[in-house]
Design an enzyme around this catalytic site. Structure first.
Site, PDB file in Angstrom:
ATOM      1  N   GLU A 198     -20.053 -54.199  -6.105  1.00  0.00           N
ATOM      2  CA  GLU A 198     -19.051 -53.188  -6.442  1.00  0.00           C
ATOM      3  C   GLU A 198     -17.878 -53.716  -7.271  1.00  0.00           C
ATOM      4  O   GLU A 198     -16.715 -53.597  -6.870  1.00  0.00           O
ATOM      5  CB  GLU A 198     -18.534 -52.511  -5.169  1.00  0.00           C
ATOM      6  CG  GLU A 198     -19.598 -51.720  -4.443  1.00  0.00           C
ATOM      7  CD  GLU A 198     -19.053 -50.927  -3.268  1.00  0.00           C
ATOM      8  OE1 GLU A 198     -17.923 -51.218  -2.832  1.00  0.00           O
ATOM      9  OE2 GLU A 198     -19.755 -50.016  -2.792  1.00  0.00           O
ATOM     10  N   GLU A 303     -26.354 -48.443  -1.877  1.00  0.00           N
ATOM     11  CA  GLU A 303     -25.464 -48.077  -0.770  1.00  0.00           C
ATOM     12  C   GLU A 303     -25.265 -46.573  -0.772  1.00  0.00           C
ATOM     13  O   GLU A 303     -24.930 -45.985  -1.807  1.00  0.00           O
ATOM     14  CB  GLU A 303     -24.106 -48.785  -0.874  1.00  0.00           C
ATOM     15  CG  GLU A 303     -24.117 -50.246  -0.499  1.00  0.00           C
ATOM     16  CD  GLU A 303     -22.707 -50.817  -0.386  1.00  0.00           C
ATOM     17  OE1 GLU A 303     -21.772 -50.029  -0.098  1.00  0.00           O
ATOM     18  OE2 GLU A 303     -22.550 -52.035  -0.584  1.00  0.00           O
TER      19      GLU A 303
END
Length: 773
Positions: A198, A303
């Site tokens: 991320e 995710e």
């Protein structure tokens, strides 16, 4: 200098668990298997001090082993390896295991008896080494055990994703190896290394470019150390996968996987969505993922979760509340509802909530199945069952077989023969309100026929200067309260197609529910530039750039100012605003920028200020300007001959006039701006058509006279009703004028000189007889 720390994630194929279900339950230890992963050091002596600090920089590397050679030469053992080109990744994240998160394991943090310990880093700072190591080792050995891996395999999953902190590889070497032989037991095992989890590419072009280079350098480093036997995963950096087209494709990249993450809970607009809207929104990003994978690299949703609130305790950080119930940094939070029965133990979840969780799981799994697969976050959590795959299996909203579907039509893709890329999504069953209150709540979430006031975000570029800062400050004063100002400078260049600025704007628009941007940037080539950006559905609709040639701020006028929040009266004084395409865009953009809430009526004292927009004298070359729009936004255009735009702001004074209508006087209020037109980007025709689409008329409106009965009536941008009258072509030669009553008698019989008008041949006309009696 390392700008972005290296974070790793291992995805391990669960075929390593052959026969593991019959083994006795035991803890997962990090121990040396006697051989090293390709390019990864094997046994190393542990640090005698027992420190958990930074990685050691000294020490010899182990020599290459048989596994390193097998990385590039497949063997019979590797023949059962996972085929990413044909098989689907179905996995789960082992969150909170080797990287602590307070919301997943709050008991670990509570055991420290120190509220200042909010993560693993502060634990190492605020506890002595021996205590911290004891807590962490106990957690590592008990949080994930062999029973967990057996349950993961029994649930039909074939991958686990294990987040590792960038500080962990050295610690793992101290324990013996970079993989977990005691839990994984047998071979073969596919390893995927994710270079960084991320990265925040939305923070600007500099970040995006750094991340791009980091992916390239990280890929090369893995290939140099381990050959082609290990897959490499990169992320989209929240820029959208479409912005990575052609990146690390074959032959530059081999064995590369794109990781896409999606949650719908970390902003107020996302939390405003109903259950059905969460399902529908999830379907919207399937097209981009499928299109990207079709022409680029394998793509997975690495995710995602079933959560629709951020109510899980400490999800936003230890000691931090939730946006959902307005405990997240009050009083700036907006209340969405109570967290009761949305988190914690699933025994308190209502049946309707569990039904939605099953639908939400199926929709997101189907999206992953349309690309290369999916990895759920997370396997287990102490006090947040809506986030737990393990508890989902127990509670029944996640099936034991991940291919089982209870609602098979909730996500359905139909391919049309005339357009193979067309995709439609069918959403079954809508939630019906059970009472008037819930009905009003659902209606408030529906698309509105009349828009709310447009929120504008003011963004400063890397260089602005005093003039632009003052101009943006005054324009924001006129726009309040529907304005948001970013205090930090951002490297935003909306007209640069090679940058990620458009993606950043679209990201900010979605997160802040904003529909317009004003970007200030000054350069040597284009000093004091203001760029107006208009959005539609969180996408850039059109843009225009103007230059500030001269300016006088509000402080320069010692007069009364208008009240913030009042709608201005707009005045456009030039025919170019209705004829020339550039000025038509200017008028439309300014109308949207300054427009407030739509109101049915207004009190005269509420009309406090007027914004007048005029043009310099119109050149003769523009008198017959065409209203056609430029369809090529990149086409060169000479704007030096276009008249400047003058914006003046006045307050109104309502004085007595002796009648019901007051006498109005205007006083300069400021700001005053002289602007010159620069670059622009017109709207895409298809997107403009969607943005201008009007809702269907209701039956009551049609019966009251709207619809076909008034098809030639329309409301202009000022709210005035205008109509069209269609008449046949007139032949004036056949128009009878001699015998019309309106042309007989009276003053019409005498010309301006007092003489009688003459007939066609010069003879006097007969006068109409009058009664003299």
């Amino acid at each position: 200098m390392r700008l972005l720390p290296l974070g790793l994630a291992l995805l391990c194929q669960i075929t390593v668990f052959r026969g593991i279900a019959v083994l006795a339950s035991r803890q997962c230890h990090l121990k040396a298997p006697g051989k090293a992963l390709a390019g990864v050091p094997g046994d190393r002596p542990s640090d005698p001090s027992g420190s958990i600090g930074a990685p050691q920089s000294t020490g010899s590397r182990a020599s290459s082993t048989s596994r390193s050679s097998a990385a590039s030469t497949p063997t019979a053992t590797q023949s059962a390896a996972f085929d990413y080109s044909s098989q689907k990744i179905r996995g789960v994240n082992l969150g909170g295991w080797l990287v602590l998160e307070p919301w997943i394991t709050p008991s670990v943090f509570e055991s420290t008896n120190n509220d200042a310990i909010v993560d693993e880093y502060t634990m190492g700072q605020l506890l002595d080494s021996q205590t911290a190591q004891k807590i962490l080792k106990q957690h590592w050995e008990t949080w994930i055990t062999e029973d967990d891996f057996a349950a993961i395999k029994a649930a039909g999953l074939n991958h686990v994703r294990i987040p590792l902190g960038y500080w962990l590889p050295e610690r793992l070497r101290q324990f013996g190896a970079a993989h977990f032989e005691s839990c994984m037991g047998v071979e073969p095992c596919e390893y995927v290394i994710e270079l960084l989890n991320e990265p925040a590419g939305f923070r600007g072009d500099d970040w995006a470019q750094t991340i791009r280079q980091f992916w390239l350098d990280g890929y090369d480093a893995v290939r140099k150390a381990a050959g082609n036997g290990i897959k490499v995963m990169i992320g989209d950096a929240f820029l959208g996968v479409q912005n990575w087209s052609g990146f690390l494709n074959y032959p530059r990249g081999q064995g590369v996987i794109m990781d896409f993450h999606e949650y719908q809970i970390f902003s107020d607009p996302e939390l405003d969505r109903s259950f059905d809207e969460h399902l529908a929104f999830a379907c919207t990003y399937s097209d981009n993922l499928s299109a990207y994978q079709g022409s680029n690299i394998w793509t997975i949703i690495g995710e995602w979760s079933n959560a629709v609130t951020d109510c899980a305790r400490w999800l936003n950080g230890r000691g931090v509340g939730a946006r959902w119930d307005a405990t997240w940094f009050p009083p700036n939070s907006r209340y969405h509802g109570s967290c009761t029965n949305f988190t914690g133990s699933y025994s308190g979840f209502p049946s309707a909530y569990k039904t939605f969780l099953r639908k939400y799981w199926e929709v997101q799994v189907e999206i992953g199945e349309h690309v290369s697969g999916w990895v759920f976050w997370t396997w287990k959590a102490e006090n947040a069952d809506e986030w737990s795959y393990q508890k989902g299996l127990e509670g029944g909203w996640i099936p034991q077989d991940p291919t089982d579907r209870k609602y098979p039509g909730i996500f359905e893709t139909n391919e049309r023969q005339d357009n193979p890329n067309w995709t439609s999504y069918i959403m079954l069953r809508t939630i019906k309100p059970k009472n008037a209150r819930s009905k009003r709540a659902l209606e408030a979430r529906l698309p509105k026929e009349v828009e709310d006031a447009r929120t504008s975000i003011f963004v400063k570029g890397t260089h602005t200067g005093e003039t632009l800062n003052c101009v943006m400050r005054d324009l924001m004063a006129l726009k309040r309260p529907n304005a948001i100002s970013f205090s930090k400078k951002n490297p935003i260049h909306p007209f640069d197609s090679t940058s990620t600025s458009i993606q950043s704007l679209e990201f900010w628009a979605g997160k802040n529910d904003a529909s317009m941007f004003l970007v200030g940037q000054t350069t040597k080539k284009r000093p004091n530039g203001l760029t107006f950006v208009r959005m539609y559905n969180s996408q850039v609709l059109d843009m225009m750039e103007v230059g500030v040639d001269s300016w006088a701020g509000m402080d320069s006028f010692k007069t009364r100012k208008s009240t913030p929040g009042h709608k201005p009266m707009m005045h456009f004084a030039s025919e170019l605003f209705d004829t020339h395409p550039r000025y038509i865009q200017v008028k439309s953009m300014l109308m949207d920028f300054f427009n407030g809430e739509v109101v049915d009526s207004i009190c005269l004292p509420g009309l406090e200020h007027v914004i007048s927009v005029t043009c310099a004298p119109t050149p003769a070359s523009l008198n017959n300007a065409s209203a056609s729009t430029n369809t090529n936004p990149s086409a060169s255009e000479d704007v030096s001959s276009l008249p400047k735009i003058h914006i003046r702001t006045y307050t109104t004074r309502l004085l007595s006039s002796g009648t019901r209508i007051p006498r109005v006087e205007l006083e300069p209020m400021g700001p005053s701006l002289d602007l010159s037109l620069r670059r622009h980007q017109p709207a895409d025709p298809e997107l403009w058509k969607q943005a201008m689409k009007r809702p269907k008329l209701k039956k009551a409106d049609i019966e009251s006279g709207l619809g076909k009965k008034r098809k030639n009536l329309q409301v202009d941008e000022m709210g005035d009703l205008r109509g069209q009258v269609h008449i046949a072509k007139q032949d004036l030669s056949k128009l009878q004028t001699r015998k019309m009553k309106g042309l007989k008698g009276g003053a019409l019989d005498t010309d301006q000189d007092g003489q009688d008008p003459q007939g066609e041949e010069g003879t006097p006309r007969k006068r109409r007889k009058t009664d003299t009696q």
